[in-house]
Write a protein that holds these residues in place. Structure first.
Motif, PDB file in Angstrom:
ATOM      1  N   GLY A  35       0.894  -1.153  -0.001  1.00  0.00           N
ATOM      2  CA  GLY A  35      -0.103   0.234  -0.044  1.00  0.00           C
ATOM      3  C   GLY A  35       0.760   1.092   0.016  1.00  0.00           C
ATOM      4  O   GLY A  35       2.129   1.164  -0.332  1.00  0.00           O
ATOM      5  N   ILE A  51      -3.732  -2.654  -0.012  1.00  0.00           N
ATOM      6  CA  ILE A  51      -4.582  -3.895  -0.462  1.00  0.00           C
ATOM      7  C   ILE A  51      -4.029  -5.218  -0.344  1.00  0.00           C
ATOM      8  O   ILE A  51      -2.770  -5.164  -0.256  1.00  0.00           O
ATOM      9  CB  ILE A  51      -4.292  -3.459  -2.242  1.00  0.00           C
ATOM     10  CG1 ILE A  51      -5.019  -4.840  -3.062  1.00  0.00           C
ATOM     11  CG2 ILE A  51      -2.910  -3.458  -2.675  1.00  0.00           C
ATOM     12  CD1 ILE A  51      -5.310  -4.341  -4.480  1.00  0.00           C
ATOM     13  N   THR A  57      -9.366  -3.832  -0.662  1.00  0.00           N
ATOM     14  CA  THR A  57      -8.849  -2.669  -0.468  1.00  0.00           C
ATOM     15  C   THR A  57      -9.429  -1.879   0.633  1.00  0.00           C
ATOM     16  O   THR A  57     -10.462  -2.180   1.298  1.00  0.00           O
ATOM     17  CB  THR A  57      -8.919  -1.894  -1.639  1.00  0.00           C
ATOM     18  OG1 THR A  57     -10.485  -1.728  -1.989  1.00  0.00           O
ATOM     19  CG2 THR A  57      -8.421  -2.695  -2.910  1.00  0.00           C
ATOM     20  N   TYR A  59      -9.310   2.357   2.071  1.00  0.00           N
ATOM     21  CA  TYR A  59      -9.067   3.872   1.516  1.00  0.00           C
ATOM     22  C   TYR A  59      -9.029   4.695   2.584  1.00  0.00           C
ATOM     23  O   TYR A  59     -10.162   4.670   3.492  1.00  0.00           O
ATOM     24  CB  TYR A  59      -9.588   4.140   0.383  1.00  0.00           C
ATOM     25  CG  TYR A  59      -9.509   3.668  -1.013  1.00  0.00           C
ATOM     26  CD1 TYR A  59     -10.205   2.283  -1.330  1.00  0.00           C
ATOM     27  CD2 TYR A  59      -8.421   4.073  -1.881  1.00  0.00           C
ATOM     28  CE1 TYR A  59      -9.907   1.668  -2.521  1.00  0.00           C
ATOM     29  CE2 TYR A  59      -8.266   3.260  -3.031  1.00  0.00           C
ATOM     30  CZ  TYR A  59      -8.836   2.410  -3.521  1.00  0.00           C
ATOM     31  OH  TYR A  59      -8.670   1.691  -4.575  1.00  0.00           O
ATOM     32  N   SER A  70      -4.021  -0.697  -6.948  1.00  0.00           N
ATOM     33  CA  SER A  70      -4.156  -1.972  -7.489  1.00  0.00           C
ATOM     34  C   SER A  70      -2.819  -2.897  -7.273  1.00  0.00           C
ATOM     35  O   SER A  70      -1.618  -2.341  -6.936  1.00  0.00           O
ATOM     36  CB  SER A  70      -4.604  -1.847  -9.078  1.00  0.00           C
ATOM     37  OG  SER A  70      -3.339  -1.208  -9.718  1.00  0.00           O
TER      38      SER A  70
END
Length: 116
Positions: A35, A51, A57, A59, A70
């Motif tokens: 990440g 991730i 995921t 955020y 990704s």
């Protein structure tokens, strides 16, 4: 040991886009999470996005809907696509890896500056 090489930072105008990349090498067996964190001048380092090896995921609220993380597990690379950039996104962005659920590794950081 895991070595992390970041690329993709730079100067962009508000509303623009950048894509950060981070390649992991060395003892890459057992990497769980990859990440990005960031640190703005005078502020604490903060989570941007993570991730898992399975693709889950997470955020920060401030970037949700604008940034996309990704990962390529074959190439051991994590990407951060940053769209609709704002001046408050200006920071040094650090690649992060968690290995074997216990060992943290950090990249050296790449500067992202959002300014007109």
């Amino acid at each position: 040991q895991v070595q992390l090489e970041e690329s993709g930072g730079g100067l962009v105008q508000p509303g623009g886009s950048l894509r950060l990349s981070c390649v992991a090498s060395g003892s890459i067996f057992g990497i769980n999470v990859m990440g990005w964190y960031r640190q703005a001048p005078g502020k604490e380092r903060e989570l941007v996005a993570l991730i898992s090896s399975g693709g889950s995921t997470n955020y920060a609220a401030s970037v949700k809907g604008r940034f996309t993380i990704s990962r390529d597990n074959i190439e051991n690379t994590v990407y951060l696509q940053m769209n609709s950039l704002k001046p408050e996104d200006t920071a040094v962005y650090y690649c992060y890896v968690l290995r074997l659920s216990r060992y943290d590794y950090w990249g050296q950081g790449t500067q992202v500056t959002v300014s007109s």
